[in-house]
Design an enzyme around this catalytic site. Structure first.
Site, PDB file in Angstrom:
ATOM      1  N   ARG A 254      42.690  23.526  34.969  1.00 38.38           N
ATOM      2  CA  ARG A 254      41.373  23.645  35.615  1.00 38.38           C
ATOM      3  C   ARG A 254      40.487  22.452  35.279  1.00 38.38           C
ATOM      4  NH1 ARG A 254      39.675  29.059  33.370  1.00 38.38           N
ATOM      5  NH2 ARG A 254      37.631  28.755  34.279  1.00 38.38           N
TER       6      ARG A 254
ATOM      7  N   ARG B  49      40.453  36.449  31.359  1.00 39.69           N
ATOM      8  CA  ARG B  49      40.886  36.249  32.738  1.00 39.69           C
ATOM      9  C   ARG B  49      42.309  35.695  32.798  1.00 39.69           C
ATOM     10  NH1 ARG B  49      35.845  32.985  35.216  1.00 39.69           N
ATOM     11  NH2 ARG B  49      37.600  31.684  35.859  1.00 39.69           N
TER      12      ARG B  49
ATOM     13  N   ARG C 172      36.236  33.090  25.711  1.00 36.66           N
ATOM     14  CA  ARG C 172      35.429  33.801  26.697  1.00 36.66           C
ATOM     15  C   ARG C 172      36.131  35.084  27.158  1.00 36.66           C
ATOM     16  NH1 ARG C 172      32.881  30.736  31.860  1.00 36.66           N
ATOM     17  NH2 ARG C 172      34.908  30.834  32.869  1.00 36.66           N
TER      18      ARG C 172
ATOM     19  N   ARG D  36      32.982  22.607  45.518  1.00 37.70           N
ATOM     20  CA  ARG D  36      33.859  22.132  44.462  1.00 37.70           C
ATOM     21  C   ARG D  36      34.696  20.935  44.899  1.00 37.70           C
ATOM     22  NH1 ARG D  36      34.279  26.870  41.026  1.00 37.70           N
ATOM     23  NH2 ARG D  36      35.988  26.831  39.571  1.00 37.70           N
TER      24      ARG D  36
ATOM     25  N   LYS E   3      27.587  27.659  33.905  1.00 34.99           N
ATOM     26  CA  LYS E   3      26.949  27.847  35.212  1.00 34.99           C
ATOM     27  C   LYS E   3      26.606  29.315  35.457  1.00 34.99           C
ATOM     28  CE  LYS E   3      30.450  26.208  37.592  1.00 34.99           C
ATOM     29  NZ  LYS E   3      31.390  25.852  36.526  1.00 34.99           N
TER      30      LYS E   3
HETATM   31  P1  ADP Z   1      35.210  28.442  36.444  1.00 38.49           P
HETATM   32  O1  ADP Z   1      33.946  27.819  36.914  1.00 38.49           O
HETATM   33  O2  ADP Z   1      35.090  29.075  35.123  1.00 38.49           O
HETATM   34  O3  ADP Z   1      36.412  27.566  36.610  1.00 38.49           O
HETATM   35  P2  ADP Z   1      35.208  30.246  38.736  1.00 38.49           P
HETATM   36  O4  ADP Z   1      35.018  31.670  38.445  1.00 38.49           O
HETATM   37  O5  ADP Z   1      34.110  29.489  39.370  1.00 38.49           O
HETATM   38  O6  ADP Z   1      35.645  29.617  37.362  1.00 38.49           O
HETATM   39  O7  ADP Z   1      36.509  30.060  39.655  1.00 38.49           O
HETATM   40  C1  ADP Z   1      37.752  30.626  39.339  1.00 38.49           C
HETATM   41  C2  ADP Z   1      38.815  30.123  40.298  1.00 38.49           C
HETATM   42  O8  ADP Z   1      38.479  30.510  41.628  1.00 38.49           O
HETATM   43  C3  ADP Z   1      38.971  28.627  40.364  1.00 38.49           C
HETATM   44  O9  ADP Z   1      39.839  28.134  39.345  1.00 38.49           O
HETATM   45  C4  ADP Z   1      39.554  28.439  41.760  1.00 38.49           C
HETATM   46  O10 ADP Z   1      40.923  28.771  41.794  1.00 38.49           O
HETATM   47  C5  ADP Z   1      38.809  29.479  42.547  1.00 38.49           C
HETATM   48  N1  ADP Z   1      37.553  28.961  43.157  1.00 38.49           N
HETATM   49  C6  ADP Z   1      36.289  29.378  42.888  1.00 38.49           C
HETATM   50  N2  ADP Z   1      35.378  28.703  43.617  1.00 38.49           N
HETATM   51  C7  ADP Z   1      36.091  27.818  44.366  1.00 38.49           C
HETATM   52  C8  ADP Z   1      35.739  26.818  45.321  1.00 38.49           C
HETATM   53  N3  ADP Z   1      34.447  26.569  45.659  1.00 38.49           N
HETATM   54  N4  ADP Z   1      36.738  26.088  45.882  1.00 38.49           N
HETATM   55  C9  ADP Z   1      38.033  26.324  45.587  1.00 38.49           C
HETATM   56  N5  ADP Z   1      38.438  27.238  44.684  1.00 38.49           N
HETATM   57  C10 ADP Z   1      37.486  27.988  44.079  1.00 38.49           C
END
Ligand code: ADP
Ligand code: ZN
Length: 213
Positions: A171, A160, A127, A88, A13
């Site tokens: 996740r 990370r 990554r 999400r 994404k």
């Molecule tokens: P990825 O898509 O690689 O899992 P992100 O960078 O989008 O990682 O998100 C990292 C973390 O931030 C998630 O695992 C969650 O804990 C939090 N997070 C990000 N966006 C949201 C969201 N819309 N709702 C709830 N938690 C979120």
């Protein structure tokens, strides 16, 4: 363009969003990036979010909606936005729908990137992310020129905290349980585009052609 990018962690994404911003000047809005910056700066939001993030759990919906309410009002959103990692959960999607209606805005579509689980696991463990500008690298397929340093800004490129095997597996489970149902939510609304996320170039070309660009 105004799009939501849906897809499991590691589906690409962020990379696709960065490529799309270059096409029409729309901005990438990544709730993950916003949260990581808050953690790094030690803000109130960051303190509340860190433990959830490190475990690979979702941050509570009310915190996320607070962030997005402010973010979508910023001036740069006028040229369009790519929502990366938001919504999400179904409650976030419902709240976004209300917000957009109130703002008198309409999305061009919702992109659902699908990638096999083995590919995702391999991508996430290899990554690496720049702590300065968020650029994404991969130790196997796209390493920085100087090990551990960002090509673009020179800051450290690191794994990370939520990219340990345990957090990654959590996740993916959280994604399947809480986020995957959004595909059906948007399919019912009639604006879902399913795209096989093979390479980012192919994905971007498919999005452009679906939007008639
Ligand atoms: P990825 O898509 O690689 O899992 P992100 O960078 O989008 O990682 O998100 C990292 C973390 O931030 C998630 O695992 C969650 O804990 C939090 N997070 C990000 N966006 C949201 C969201 N819309 N709702 C709830 N938690 C979120
Ligand atoms: Zn950088």
């Amino acid at each position: 363009m105004k799009l939501i990018l849906l897809g499991a962690p590691g589906a690409g994404k962020g990379t696709v969003a960065k490529m799309l911003t270059a096409i029409d000047g729309s901005v990438q809005i990544s709730t993950g990036d916003i949260l990581r910056a808050a953690v790094k700066d030690g803000t109130d939001l960051g303190k509340k979010a860190k433990a959830f993030m490190d475990a690979g759990d979702l941050v509570p919906d009310d915190l996320i909606m607070g962030i997005m309410k402010e973010r979508l009002k910023e001036d740069d959103c006028k040229s369009g936005y790519l929502l990366d990692g938001f919504p999400r959960t179904i409650p976030q999607a419902e709240a976004l729908k209300v917000m957009l209606t109130e703002m008198g805005e309409k999305l061009d579509g919702v992109i659902n990137l699908s990638v096999p689980r083995e590919v995702i696991l391999d991508r996430l463990t290899t990554r690496r992310t720049c702590v300065g500008c968020g650029a994404i690298y991969n130790v196997k397929s796209n390493p920085p020129k100087v090990e551990g340093k960002c090509d673009a800004c020179g800051a450290d490129v690191v794994q990370r905290d939520d990219e340990t095997e345990e957090a990654i597996s959590n996740r993916l489970d959280v994604y399947n349980e809480k986020t995957a149902p959004l595909a059906d939510f948007y399919r019912k609304e009639g604006n879902l585009m399913d795209i096989e996320a093979t390479s980012s170039d192919v994905v971007v070309a498919a999005i452009k052609s679906k939007l008639g660009m």
